[in-house]
Design an enzyme around this catalytic site. Structure first.
Site, PDB file in Angstrom:
ATOM      1  N   SER A  88      36.413 -14.392  43.700  1.00  0.00           N
ATOM      2  CA  SER A  88      36.108 -13.561  44.860  1.00  0.00           C
ATOM      3  C   SER A  88      37.203 -13.884  45.933  1.00  0.00           C
ATOM      4  O   SER A  88      37.581 -13.022  46.774  1.00  0.00           O
ATOM      5  CB  SER A  88      34.761 -14.004  45.582  1.00  0.00           C
ATOM      6  OG  SER A  88      34.047 -14.101  44.307  1.00  0.00           O
ATOM      7  N   GLY A  92      40.496 -15.288  45.325  1.00  0.00           N
ATOM      8  CA  GLY A  92      41.997 -15.517  45.033  1.00  0.00           C
ATOM      9  C   GLY A  92      42.110 -15.950  43.837  1.00  0.00           C
ATOM     10  O   GLY A  92      41.010 -16.149  43.120  1.00  0.00           O
ATOM     11  N   ASP A 104      22.887 -20.819  43.481  1.00  0.00           N
ATOM     12  CA  ASP A 104      23.368 -19.735  42.502  1.00  0.00           C
ATOM     13  C   ASP A 104      23.772 -20.252  41.141  1.00  0.00           C
ATOM     14  O   ASP A 104      24.818 -20.079  40.660  1.00  0.00           O
ATOM     15  CB  ASP A 104      24.426 -19.182  43.111  1.00  0.00           C
ATOM     16  CG  ASP A 104      24.947 -17.587  42.709  1.00  0.00           C
ATOM     17  OD1 ASP A 104      24.276 -17.209  41.809  1.00  0.00           O
ATOM     18  OD2 ASP A 104      26.106 -17.293  42.860  1.00  0.00           O
TER      19      ASP A 104
HETATM   20  P1  ADP Z   1      34.250 -16.895  41.815  1.00  0.00           P
HETATM   21  O1  ADP Z   1      35.191 -16.725  43.275  1.00  0.00           O
HETATM   22  O2  ADP Z   1      34.291 -15.647  41.237  1.00  0.00           O
HETATM   23  O3  ADP Z   1      33.150 -17.804  41.883  1.00  0.00           O
HETATM   24  P2  ADP Z   1      36.467 -18.826  41.078  1.00  0.00           P
HETATM   25  O4  ADP Z   1      37.525 -18.375  42.221  1.00  0.00           O
HETATM   26  O5  ADP Z   1      35.654 -20.068  41.274  1.00  0.00           O
HETATM   27  O6  ADP Z   1      35.501 -17.566  40.873  1.00  0.00           O
HETATM   28  O7  ADP Z   1      37.092 -18.792  39.829  1.00  0.00           O
HETATM   29  C1  ADP Z   1      37.670 -17.615  39.230  1.00  0.00           C
HETATM   30  C2  ADP Z   1      37.881 -17.958  37.724  1.00  0.00           C
HETATM   31  O8  ADP Z   1      39.083 -18.737  37.664  1.00  0.00           O
HETATM   32  C3  ADP Z   1      36.784 -18.339  36.895  1.00  0.00           C
HETATM   33  O9  ADP Z   1      35.908 -17.405  36.303  1.00  0.00           O
HETATM   34  C4  ADP Z   1      37.298 -19.428  35.925  1.00  0.00           C
HETATM   35  O10 ADP Z   1      37.453 -18.630  34.717  1.00  0.00           O
HETATM   36  C5  ADP Z   1      38.636 -19.824  36.529  1.00  0.00           C
HETATM   37  N1  ADP Z   1      38.329 -21.193  37.111  1.00  0.00           N
HETATM   38  C6  ADP Z   1      37.750 -21.471  38.210  1.00  0.00           C
HETATM   39  N2  ADP Z   1      37.871 -22.804  38.364  1.00  0.00           N
HETATM   40  C7  ADP Z   1      38.523 -23.272  37.503  1.00  0.00           C
HETATM   41  C8  ADP Z   1      38.679 -24.618  36.897  1.00  0.00           C
HETATM   42  N3  ADP Z   1      38.466 -25.560  37.769  1.00  0.00           N
HETATM   43  N4  ADP Z   1      39.268 -24.607  35.722  1.00  0.00           N
HETATM   44  C9  ADP Z   1      39.623 -23.946  34.900  1.00  0.00           C
HETATM   45  N5  ADP Z   1      39.399 -22.543  35.228  1.00  0.00           N
HETATM   46  C10 ADP Z   1      38.691 -22.339  36.507  1.00  0.00           C
END
Ligand code: ADP
Length: 480
Positions: A77, A79, A201
């Site tokens: 959401s 970046g 959540d």
């Molecule tokens: P959102 O803002 O939708 O909650 P994030 O910004 O936390 O999602 O993460 C976007 C995507 O990046 C996730 O759906 C996941 O696939 C990947 N991701 C996030 N954090 C990690 C991590 N620590 N290790 C590996 N992949 C990650």
């Protein structure tokens, strides 16, 4: 948050947060303080907040001195999340890049909340935040003014991705595989609840898998990490952050007391664990309908179905745990600590967990004594029904005491927060688990509006993953 950090945006001049020009003014004020720091390539102002280093860079590209950026892991959401290798140690990390300007002030508030909570926790099954970098944007009109435009969150890398994706591939997990996942999840949530933090959540998409292996019995062992603390709240002593009456979360995982906008406590997370456990065991959510209204009706009723053949091989003990997790009344719902101590998780024959709702227990026992796992345990341990009742009356009392004090805290929430926020009135059953359903989750009103105004950094445009099982709609019993 340190001076000049995103925390100042909302706290120092909330009145100026609606347009970028106003935001600029707001940030400028903050940066005046920052500019007093000695000039360096990057400066470590207020380095240690909690124990997470918060590093201010004067040059946005300075982070590349420390890390080599690799593949994109996902779009969130706020970046992109990118894999990065620390040049000195060779350790791989996941770095979340956030353009605060594009994200908008309300999305930044969510991020701020997430960062503050992540800074204060340390648990093997909660995502670890290693470092934060911020880079400034200089306001050329007033050289002395600049604000922090980009933020980089260095997090532990979860190489195996989202639990949701693994479930989609597998269809469902075995009972043992589910047990290990729920054990880790319960341990993380018990830790959070002990610190008065409510996640609010919990869902498959917010559980990442750091690593996994297949054991000798061909069963999958997953090392999971709870992520996404954007909606989490920490209650401070007798004062809650005033969020415990706000309806927020993601519809299929939402507890009845949350959708009813009643006062609620950390027990809403336990309900979500129940939904997750049900999903892991059979690949479908326990409550599913083609409209939000009908979905909420099913949740309020809380009837669990185990008719699908997949449930034939699942133990009564697991089903009993599901019933205790998905109890309509949060006061009678099992707690995270009790879940950890449950027979299903510990493997101990004598479970310290007893049903908390005495009437229901009597009813279950009367109707179907053989299938009551707890009664089987009691036979083995010579527990009399009276002793059982006594134990439960005691437990009920302590639950009530606990709940009353929580309710007192939560009742201080402001009335205007007690509203359901949604622009997406349809909870499309086909789309129950898609990552693009991010916005069908309930956010506090002002945050939701802002996020919708700023779709540029959202995951909305990202390809939707298929639901775990598209056949879920064909389940007549779940359809209204
Ligand atoms: P959102 O803002 O939708 O909650 P994030 O910004 O936390 O999602 O993460 C976007 C995507 O990046 C996730 O759906 C996941 O696939 C990947 N991701 C996030 N954090 C990690 C991590 N620590 N290790 C590996 N992949 C990650």
């Amino acid at each position: 948050m340190a001076d000049g950090g995103m925390g100042n945006e909302s706290t120092k001049c909330p009145a100026y947060s609606s347009t970028s020009q106003k935001k600029l003014l707001c940030f400028s004020r903050t940066i005046n303080v920052e500019r007093k720091a000695p000039h360096r390539q990057w400066s470590r102002s207020s380095i240690m907040e909690g124990k997470v280093p918060h590093i201010r860079m004067e040059n946005g590209s300075a982070i590349e001195e420390f890390y080599t950026f690799g593949r994109v892991l996902g779009q969130g959401s706020f970046g992109m999340v990118i894999e990065a290798t620390h040049k000195e140690t060779g350790t791989k990390w996941a770095i979340k890049k956030v353009n605060k300007e594009k994200a908008g002030s309300s999305a930044v508030k969510l991020l701020e909340r997430e960062v503050n909570i992540l800074k204060s926790v340390k648990h093997e099954h909660i995502i670890h935040l290693e470092k934060i970098f911020e880079s400034p944007k200089v306001n050329l009109l007033h050289f002395e003014s600049c604000y922090y435009k980009k933020m980089y969150l260095v997090m532990e890398l979860c190489e195996d991705g989202e639990l949701k994706a693994i479930l989609d591939r597998k269809g469902h997990f075995s009972e043992n595989e589910t047990r290990w996942i729920i054990q880790s999840l319960a341990s993380a949530i018990a830790y959070l609840h002990n610190k008065d933090i409510v996640h609010r959540d919990l869902k498959l998409e917010n559980i990442m898998v750091k690593s996994s292996f297949i054991d000798g019995n061909n069963e999958m062992n997953l090392n999971i990490k709870v992520t996404d603390f954007g909606l989490a709240v920490k209650k401070h002593g007798s004062r809650s952050e005033g969020m415990m009456q706000t309806t927020c979360g993601t519809p299929i995982y939402m507890a009845p007391e949350v959708i009813n906008a009643h006062d609620y406590s950390q027990q809403c997370d336990i309900w979500s664990i129940g939904v997750i456990m049900y999903l892991l065991l059979c690949g479908e959510p326990p409550f599913l309908a083609n409209s939000e209204e009908k979905l909420f009706e099913l949740i309020r009723k809380g009837e669990l179905h185990f008719e699908d053949p997949v449930w034939d091989s699942i133990s009564d003990c697991a089903k009993s745990v599901l019933r205790q997790l998905l109890k309509i009344d949060p006061a009678h719902r099992i707690t995270a600590k009790e879940l950890l101590d449950s027979q299903w998780l510990t493997g101990n024959k004598v479970s310290s967990v007893r049903p908390t709702n005495v009437l229901e227990m009597m009813k279950e026992w009367k109707n179907n004594p053989e299938s009551d796992e707890e009664n089987k345990t009691d036979e083995k341990t010579n527990w009399s029904f009276q002793e059982k009742l006594k134990s439960n009356q005691f437990r009920k009392k302590s639950h009530d005491v606990h709940n009353t004090s929580l309710e007192k805290e939560e009742k201080q929430s402001t009335a205007d927060e007690k509203k359901i926020v949604t622009t997406n009135k349809k909870a499309n059953a086909d789309n129950w688990g898609s990552s693009s359903s991010k916005y069908s989750k309930f956010l506090p009103a002002e945050l939701k509006e802002e996020l919708e105004k700023n779709p540029g950094t959202s995951s909305q445009g990202v390809a939707t993953k298929p639901p775990a099982k598209s056949t879920s709609l064909s389940r007549g019993k779940k359809k209204p």
